[in-house]
Enzyme design. Structure first.
Site, mmCIF file in Angstrom:
data_model
loop_
_atom_site.group_PDB
_atom_site.id
_atom_site.type_symbol
_atom_site.label_atom_id
_atom_site.label_comp_id
_atom_site.label_asym_id
_atom_site.label_seq_id
_atom_site.Cartn_x
_atom_site.Cartn_y
_atom_site.Cartn_z
ATOM 1 N N ARG A 297 -31.479 46.125 -54.070
ATOM 2 C CA ARG A 297 -31.376 47.451 -52.995
ATOM 3 C C ARG A 297 -31.103 48.951 -53.686
ATOM 4 O O ARG A 297 -31.709 49.798 -53.307
ATOM 5 C CB ARG A 297 -30.255 47.261 -52.048
ATOM 6 C CG ARG A 297 -30.821 46.097 -50.905
ATOM 7 C CD ARG A 297 -29.605 45.923 -49.998
ATOM 8 N NE ARG A 297 -30.016 44.973 -48.869
ATOM 9 C CZ ARG A 297 -29.276 44.275 -48.174
ATOM 10 N NH1 ARG A 297 -28.048 44.610 -47.779
ATOM 11 N NH2 ARG A 297 -29.758 43.503 -47.077
ATOM 12 N N TYR A 438 -38.522 45.930 -47.235
ATOM 13 C CA TYR A 438 -38.222 44.974 -48.098
ATOM 14 C C TYR A 438 -36.677 45.197 -48.617
ATOM 15 O O TYR A 438 -36.422 46.217 -48.687
ATOM 16 C CB TYR A 438 -39.157 44.320 -49.175
ATOM 17 C CG TYR A 438 -39.616 45.107 -50.403
ATOM 18 C CD1 TYR A 438 -38.885 46.239 -50.848
ATOM 19 C CD2 TYR A 438 -40.794 44.587 -51.043
ATOM 20 C CE1 TYR A 438 -39.293 46.990 -51.806
ATOM 21 C CE2 TYR A 438 -41.281 45.736 -52.013
ATOM 22 C CZ TYR A 438 -40.567 46.588 -52.286
ATOM 23 O OH TYR A 438 -41.137 47.295 -53.495
ATOM 24 N N GLU A 439 -36.155 44.186 -48.943
ATOM 25 C CA GLU A 439 -34.681 43.964 -49.289
ATOM 26 C C GLU A 439 -33.827 44.412 -48.347
ATOM 27 O O GLU A 439 -32.689 45.159 -48.639
ATOM 28 C CB GLU A 439 -34.362 44.726 -50.666
ATOM 29 C CG GLU A 439 -35.212 44.307 -51.991
ATOM 30 C CD GLU A 439 -34.876 42.512 -52.099
ATOM 31 O OE1 GLU A 439 -34.011 42.241 -51.829
ATOM 32 O OE2 GLU A 439 -35.880 42.277 -52.856
ATOM 33 N N GLY A 440 -34.127 44.268 -47.112
ATOM 34 C CA GLY A 440 -33.423 44.780 -46.060
ATOM 35 C C GLY A 440 -34.068 45.999 -45.326
ATOM 36 O O GLY A 440 -34.087 47.033 -46.064
#
Length: 595
Positions: A297, A438-440
């Site tokens: 992140r 992506y990655e949250g």
């Protein structure tokens, strides 16, 4: 024009904002002073400008391809990755015990930005490998660390993160990939994973998949998820590669952006079961995966800064070259470069200010991570860790959202030519969009900011940071009129932030819909303020350097950019406060059947 790394700005941020010289007081970083940073960044710039950046457009035109279970990457990628590994770039911030260089994350953040500015698709491979290394360093056994980490640091092997399944996107409680214990202590893995970045490729000898799966008989939900190493090729006792594991790519996605990065659908266990090795303890997989996710992140936030920088550089070059219309102030007798037009300058200043503000924030957060992991004093480590953890969702969420605005402005500066693919401006815009997902997603980062980072401690960490911002305001207020303007805007934004923090901490349980309806605006407000704070600090440092006669043009530009940030970007914060504190009801007022 291709990419030119902003090495001078990195070094300014490391010295004046991240406190690199203070980090050298820690035993782990004694040799990582400004001279070392300058040498590393110059070499990193040379590699990325000369080798990686020229492949960016090529990857968009000739993306990765899939044929018969094999993935072929863009021509030139494999050779560039070999040079990347040989140069030691994968191990830059990893421990020397495993072949890394052990440099601070603050320096690593600058190098990560460079490779992502040069080529976002290419950089995704080392980004995921970094995450796999972090997870194994934290939760892997000594034997696992010795087996899997050194070849990844060398660039011979790469790593992946396998969370998502067709029915389980952000809701990892729905993961169904199955793990069956075997008599020899290994597990057989069965299931399908989607959206796996560099899940299959031809750039490395082996791929180390870190896979979330549920051991047979484990509890339902997230409490029953474990984490496994599932290699593409088995590894023999002497470290050589053995037979192909039962882990295969069945397709890759066709995407809007980052086209050169192969996004794979992986099938585990179609031919008897893929061999997997448990990391840590059963049912603690999500805890371990979060280590990898937090590393990723932060890096994705830096990706946002990186693509913004590349878009800014391209827009500036176009604005210098494009002749169109006489300036409104009559400063030229005839049509001249569009850089003379006030609105073009406003757009370019917006791009520049956002990028510099977010870069400064990432460097400062990287230094906090270094302090949290290496400082001898426990309280200092704890405070630095709390600061870093608060910043991660902001760096990921705010920096990626701002990259959309910056890359969109980059297209706008080009006018109609920006809409034409051949100019290259559109690629940055398309590539940037995935960063908010992506990655949250941004909403998931905002949920983290509300729940774990604000409500959990009643806003204590947020208020501690606000007190530090107030000190910067006071220092600015004691200087010239321009500095006082920045101080006023910073104070208004800080007070708005504190109101929102109190609102969130007080109402998160009693009015959850109202609080979470404002969660993304809260993230944007907080990110805006934190980047603005760093710009205020940069203004103070630049004024001091200017008084000492250092690099006049650079320091004056830094001061002008900080003031622009305050007067054009920081001013948005009070309005966001109003929508968060007062707008929750209207966000959820429309009946569900009316949508």
């Amino acid at each position: 024009m291709t990419y030119r790394a902003p090495v001078k700005d990195f070094l300014f941020g490391l010295k004046e904002l991240a406190g690199l010289e203070q980090l050298t007081q820690l035993p782990a970083f004694e040799a990582a002073g400004l001279d070392t940073a300058a040498a590393v960044l110059e070499e990193c710039a040379k590699f990325n400008e000369g080798v990686v950046a020229p492949l960016n457009r090529e990857g968009d035109i000739h993306p990765s391809s899939f044929d018969g279970g094999e993935v072929r990457t863009t021509p030139g990628f494999k050779e560039a990755f070999e040079q990347f590994g040989a140069g030691g770039w994968q191990g830059l911030q990893h421990p020397e015990d495993f072949g890394g260089q052990g440099l601070p994350k603050a320096i690593g953040a600058a190098c990560i930005e460079m490779i992502n500015s040069a080529n976002l698709s290419f950089a995704l491979c080392p980004l995921l490998t970094d995450g796999a290394i972090e997870a194994l360093l934290t939760a892997g056994s000594p034997e696992q660390q010795q087996t899997w980490i050194p070849p990844m640091i060398e660039g011979r092997w790469t790593g992946t993160m396998n969370l998502t399944e067709p029915q389980a996107g952000s809701d990892l409680a729905a993961v169904r990939t199955k793990a069956e214990p075997q008599p020899d202590g290994s597990y057989k893995i069965f299931g399908t994973k989607i959206f796996i970045t560099y899940g299959e490729h031809d750039m490395a000898e082996n791929i180390v998949h870190l896979v979330l799966a549920r051991v047979v008989g484990a509890p339902e939900g997230v409490k029953g998820i474990s984490l496994f190493i599932v290699p593409k090729f088995m590894v023999n006792a002497d470290g050589s590669l053995g037979a192909r594991n039962d882990a295969h790519c069945v397709s890759i996605e066709h995407k809007m952006g980052i086209k050169a990065s192969p996004t794979a659908v992986l099938q585990f266990g179609d031919h008897g079961g893929a061999v997997g090795y448990l990391i840590g303890q059963e049912n603690r997989g999500l805890e371990y995966m979060f280590i990898m996710m937090n590393a990723a992140r932060f890096a994705v936030g830096v990706q946002g800064i990186a693509v913004a920088e590349r878009a800014y550089q391209k827009a500036v070059q176009y604005a210098r070259d494009r002749i169109q219309s006489r300036p409104v102030d009559g400063s030229l007798p005839a049509a001249g470069p569009i850089l003379h037009h006030p609105d073009v300058r406003r757009m370019l200043m917006t791009m520049r200010a956002y990028t510099e503000g977010c870069r400064s924030l990432a460097l400062v957060a990287g230094a906090a991570y270094d302090t949290a992991h290496q400082h001898p004093d426990a309280e200092t480590r704890k405070a630095s860790q709390a600061f870093y953890e608060f910043m991660v969702p902001l760096i990921k969420g705010y920096s990626t959202e701002m990259s959309l605005e910056v890359t969109s402005l980059g297209v706008q500066v080009h006018g109609g030519m920006g809409f034409i693919e051949e100019t290259g401006a559109a690629q940055y815009y398309r590539d940037a969009k995935i960063l908010t997902i992506y990655e949250g997603t941004t909403a998931i980062q905002a949920n983290d900011l509300v729940g774990r980072k604000t409500a959990r401690d009643g806003g204590q960490t947020a208020r501690t940071i606000a007190a530090q911002i107030e000190l910067t305001e006071a220092a600015l207020d004691a200087r010239d009129a321009a500095s006082q303007v920045v101080a006023q805007r910073l104070k208004a934004a800080r007070l708005a932030f504190l109101e929102v923090v109190s609102f969130v901490a007080t109402h998160v349980k009693t009015q959850p819909n109202a609080v979470f309806a404002g969660s993304v605006p809260y993230l944007m407000l907080a990110g805006n303020l934190m980047a603005g704070w760093q710009m205020g600090r940069a203004m103070l440092a630049a004024q001091d350097s200017l008084n000492e006669g250092e690099d006049t043009a650079f320091m004056q530009a830094k001061i002008a950019t900080a003031r622009f940030y305050a007067e054009h970007i920081l001013v948005k914060v009070p309005g966001l406060r109003d929508s968060i504190v007062q707008g929750g009801d209207s966000a959820c007022a429309l009946a569900l059947e009316s949508f």
